[in-house]
Design a protein around this motif. Structure first.
Motif, PDB file in Angstrom:
ATOM      1  N   HIS A  53       0.810  -1.227   0.000  1.00 37.98           N
ATOM      2  CA  HIS A  53       0.000   0.000   0.000  1.00 37.98           C
ATOM      3  C   HIS A  53       0.836   1.268   0.000  1.00 37.98           C
ATOM      4  O   HIS A  53       0.316   2.356   0.247  1.00 37.98           O
ATOM      5  N   SER A  65      -7.552   5.180   0.164  1.00 43.40           N
ATOM      6  CA  SER A  65      -8.999   5.399   0.042  1.00 43.40           C
ATOM      7  C   SER A  65      -9.700   4.162  -0.504  1.00 43.40           C
ATOM      8  O   SER A  65      -9.079   3.282  -1.114  1.00 43.40           O
ATOM      9  N   LYS A  66     -11.016   4.114  -0.301  1.00 39.71           N
ATOM     10  CA  LYS A  66     -11.809   2.990  -0.800  1.00 39.71           C
ATOM     11  C   LYS A  66     -11.727   2.890  -2.309  1.00 39.71           C
ATOM     12  O   LYS A  66     -11.643   1.796  -2.875  1.00 39.71           O
ATOM     13  N   ASP A  67     -11.714   4.048  -2.977  1.00 41.38           N
ATOM     14  CA  ASP A  67     -11.618   4.075  -4.433  1.00 41.38           C
ATOM     15  C   ASP A  67     -10.313   3.439  -4.907  1.00 41.38           C
ATOM     16  O   ASP A  67     -10.293   2.674  -5.881  1.00 41.38           O
ATOM     17  N   GLN A  68      -9.221   3.729  -4.210  1.00 43.87           N
ATOM     18  CA  GLN A  68      -7.917   3.158  -4.577  1.00 43.87           C
ATOM     19  C   GLN A  68      -7.890   1.642  -4.351  1.00 43.87           C
ATOM     20  O   GLN A  68      -7.284   0.909  -5.129  1.00 43.87           O
ATOM     21  N   TYR A  69      -8.534   1.178  -3.288  1.00 42.69           N
ATOM     22  CA  TYR A  69      -8.627  -0.259  -3.033  1.00 42.69           C
ATOM     23  C   TYR A  69      -9.380  -0.959  -4.169  1.00 42.69           C
ATOM     24  O   TYR A  69      -8.981  -2.026  -4.641  1.00 42.69           O
ATOM     25  N   GLU A  70     -10.480  -0.332  -4.594  1.00 46.01           N
ATOM     26  CA  GLU A  70     -11.290  -0.941  -5.648  1.00 46.01           C
ATOM     27  C   GLU A  70     -10.563  -1.003  -6.978  1.00 46.01           C
ATOM     28  O   GLU A  70     -10.804  -1.911  -7.789  1.00 46.01           O
ATOM     29  N   ASP A 101      -8.564  -7.204   4.315  1.00 50.97           N
ATOM     30  CA  ASP A 101      -8.178  -6.594   3.036  1.00 50.97           C
ATOM     31  C   ASP A 101      -8.907  -7.323   1.907  1.00 50.97           C
ATOM     32  O   ASP A 101      -8.681  -8.525   1.687  1.00 50.97           O
TER      33      ASP A 101
END
Length: 377
Positions: A53, A65-70, A101
């Motif tokens: 990460h 961020s959640k967007d980056q995880y997706e 994760d």
């Protein structure tokens, strides 16, 4: 953890604690915190750290961020492939990982479907749930059921949970793993300007054969090339490696001759000894004499190595029958045997290591027998 023979490390943390620890024990660390790093290799590396990460000093590239995880599968596909390969071919020990994760969950699921009953076995630490002050009986029972479900779910991925009561137990477990690993490496301490009742040929053959037999029993040897001892240690290891086993000598012998020079160099010998002995978990002491101002005296260097070995939690085995400083150290251990070995078990075997009537070959067999006994214990 840094001292263990682990090459690959994976983390979702941004901090630099892992790479700092690895560098502090002298490892060359190849840190990879973005996909570009995967294509580069640091020369001479003996540890690799994947920071999935990102890194604290490069916040613009961090996954937070959640967007980056997706989007991780699109932006960090190479990381996914590398981690998948390691999970298939290597055994993982998960420390401080919650398994929440989503990316890892997806990777593990794909591996499970692909390999079914042929998945690599992995391990993780989980602290057992506690009955907190404000918990009702129902609350505590619910927590236990939830934890049991998590443990069973991880078994689908062949991840076996090691339940602990407190997180401090992890350190103790890793220390025990380190001790067991290091006890496959033996440091041979000794120096000899003369060999007492033994002829030079007999003593050199004893040292050489002892080293050969230790190597034959899959022990790695560390030696500081002590006077009258070091060359025989080398010849014994070489004999076993090149004549019988035909393998790389680096796997079985670590040779660290002492740097020579004036008083300034000699001041550094203590640090040098500490570093050299740190590779081993067992220290054997033989002979131990030198000439000082024209007189034969006990070797204080051998005693220094005894004390350093003791500080580093090595098993101490002075072979008293060889005389000189080794006999003094043998008597010291014998007088406090339970302190050094935790119980009186095998004390009779240890006593025999001081039997000067034994033939060299009998002494070698006895030494190997004692080592195998205390390692199994």
């Amino acid at each position: 953890m840094a001292r263990l023979p682990i090459f690959g490390h994976w983390t979702t943390n941004y901090d630099r604690l892992i790479e700092t620890s690895l560098k502090n024990v002298g490892k060359i660390v190849d840190v990879k915190y973005n996909t570009k790093h995967l294509a580069n290799t640091i020369h001479g590396r003996n540890a690799i750290l994947y920071k999935m990460h990102g890194d604290v000093e490069n916040p613009d590239e961090a996954i937070i961020s959640k967007d980056q995880y997706e989007k991780y599968f699109h932006t960090h596909g190479a990381y996914i492939n590398t981690l998948s390969g390691d999970l298939v071919s290597k055994t993982f020990l998960f420390i401080g990982f919650s398994f929440t994760d989503p990316n890892l969950d997806y990777i593990l699921s794909r591996i499970r479907v692909t390999y079914e009953n042929n998945q690599r076995k992995h391990y993780c630490f989980i602290r057992e749930v506690k009955n907190e002050t404000n918990d009702t009986d129902e609350d505590f029972e619910l927590k236990k059921i939830k934890q049991e479900l998590i443990i069973n779910d991880l078994l689908r991925f062949n991840i076996h949970v090691l339940l602990i009561q407190e997180y401090s137990e992890i350190t103790e477990i890793l220390k025990e793993i380190e001790n067991r690993f290091k006890r496959k490496t033996i440091y041979i301490s000794g120096s000899a300007n003369e060999y007492g009742k033994w002829s030079t040929a007999m003593a050199e053959d004893f040292i050489s054969t002892l080293s050969q037999e230790l190597t034959k029993n899959d022990f790695k040897i560390v030696s500081g090339f002590g006077l009258g001892v070091g060359s025989s240690v080398i010849s014994g290891v070489l004999k076993e490696i090149y004549i019988n086993r035909k393998e790389n000598i680096k796997n079985q012998l670590l040779l660290r001759p002492f740097p020579q020079g004036g008083a300034e160099i000699q001041k550094q010998w203590n640090d040098y000894r500490k570093d050299m002995i740190s590779y081993s978990g067992i220290s054997i002491f033989i002979f131990g004499n030198k000439v000082d101002n024209g007189k034969l005296v006990s070797a204080n260097g051998v005693e220094s190595e005894f004390e350093i070995s003791k500080e580093q939690n090595s098993l101490l085995i002075p072979i008293g029958a060889t005389g000189y400083k080794s006999r003094e150290l043998w008597q010291k251990v014998l007088n406090n045997y339970e302190v050094y070995f935790g119980s009186s078990e095998n004390i009779e075997l240890f006593k025999e290591l001081g039997n000067e009537k034994l033939e060299p070959n009998e002494l070698i067999k006895l030494t190997l027998q004692f080592i195998n006994k205390i390692i199994k214990k």
